[in-house]
Design a protein around this motif. Structure first.
Motif, short mmCIF file in Angstrom:
data_model
loop_
_atom_site.label_atom_id
_atom_site.label_comp_id
_atom_site.label_asym_id
_atom_site.label_seq_id
_atom_site.Cartn_x
_atom_site.Cartn_y
_atom_site.Cartn_z
N UNK A 26 0.87 -1.18 0.00
CA UNK A 26 0.00 0.00 0.00
C UNK A 26 0.90 1.22 0.00
N UNK A 27 0.70 2.08 -0.99
CA UNK A 27 1.52 3.28 -1.12
C UNK A 27 0.60 4.50 -1.12
N UNK A 28 1.08 5.58 -0.52
CA UNK A 28 0.36 6.84 -0.45
C UNK A 28 1.30 7.93 -0.96
N UNK A 29 0.84 8.71 -1.94
CA UNK A 29 1.74 9.67 -2.59
C UNK A 29 1.09 11.06 -2.67
N UNK A 30 1.45 11.98 -1.76
CA UNK A 30 1.05 13.37 -1.98
C UNK A 30 1.96 13.98 -3.04
N UNK A 31 1.39 14.80 -3.90
CA UNK A 31 2.14 15.43 -4.98
C UNK A 31 2.14 16.94 -4.80
N UNK A 32 3.31 17.55 -4.92
CA UNK A 32 3.47 18.99 -4.81
C UNK A 32 3.78 19.54 -6.20
N UNK A 33 3.12 20.63 -6.56
CA UNK A 33 3.35 21.29 -7.85
C UNK A 33 3.81 22.72 -7.57
N UNK A 34 4.97 23.08 -8.11
CA UNK A 34 5.52 24.43 -7.96
C UNK A 34 5.53 25.12 -9.31
N UNK A 35 4.97 26.33 -9.35
CA UNK A 35 4.91 27.11 -10.58
C UNK A 35 4.88 28.60 -10.23
N UNK A 36 5.64 29.38 -10.95
CA UNK A 36 5.69 30.84 -10.77
C UNK A 36 5.93 31.26 -9.33
N UNK A 37 6.82 30.58 -8.63
CA UNK A 37 7.20 30.97 -7.28
C UNK A 37 6.23 30.55 -6.19
N UNK A 47 -2.28 16.86 -5.68
CA UNK A 47 -2.93 15.57 -5.87
C UNK A 47 -2.52 14.64 -4.73
N UNK A 48 -3.37 13.65 -4.47
CA UNK A 48 -3.03 12.59 -3.52
C UNK A 48 -3.39 11.27 -4.19
N UNK A 49 -2.47 10.32 -4.17
CA UNK A 49 -2.62 9.05 -4.86
C UNK A 49 -2.63 7.90 -3.85
N UNK A 50 -3.65 7.04 -3.94
CA UNK A 50 -3.68 5.79 -3.20
C UNK A 50 -3.31 4.71 -4.19
N UNK A 51 -2.29 3.91 -3.85
CA UNK A 51 -1.61 3.06 -4.82
C UNK A 51 -1.43 1.64 -4.28
#
Length: 168
Positions: A76-87, A93-97
């Protein structure tokens, strides 16, 4: 959250950490891991989209593996995703895997994961993983995930990423 439930959560976490750190040789074997995921390229309807092309995306996978034998397990994997743009940056997103693990020998593992994202997308992700530094209490790994995503009124997409981390 009641105090009893909080105590249960803390006790369960400590047990899982102790069980994974004690270098089990018998099965079932419980291990955990943390890592950093860098998507590299995504192919969809239009031109390929590359990470760092206008924005930077990084995922922070954390998971628990339960090995039935040296050849087969569940993860079981849990993946929060961070997106950086224009400072600026935000969790995008959050992924259940969840998925099955297959030990291929020589430090290689194939993870076959289902994917459920808070963005409304779903799909599957095969991941080829290799232990690159084996230690007594923890090991370092590298992996190549190949996510395929569908749904949420968007074109189907397939990508390739690079992941590295520590398993304990």
């Amino acid at each position: 959250m009641t105090m009893r439930f909080k105590g249960f959560i803390i006790t369960t976490f400590l047990y899982l950490f102790y069980a994974s750190a004690s270098a089990q040789q018998t099965y079932p074997k419980i291990t955990g891991y943390v890592g950093i995921l860098h998507p590299i390229v995504t192919f969809g309807n239009d031109v390929p989209h590359y990470n760092f092309d206008g924005a930077y995306v990084v995922g922070m996978p954390t998971g628990i593996n339960i090995w039935k034998s040296s050849r087969v397990g569940f993860s079981m994997e849990f993946v929060p995703t961070i997106r950086a743009i224009d400072g600026t940056s935000k969790m995008s997103n959050f992924l259940f895997h969840p998925g099955a693990l297959f030990g291929l020998g020589h430090g290689f593992t194939l993870a076959t994961r289902a994917a459920f994202e808070t963005s409304g997308r779903y799909g599957f992700t095969p991941v080829l993983n290799k232990i690159v530094i084996k230690g007594k209490q923890c090991s370092m790994f590298m992996a190549v995930p190949v996510p395929a995503r569908f749904g949420n009124d968007q074109a189907a997409a397939v990508g390739v990423g690079f992941q590295f981390g520590i398993t304990f």
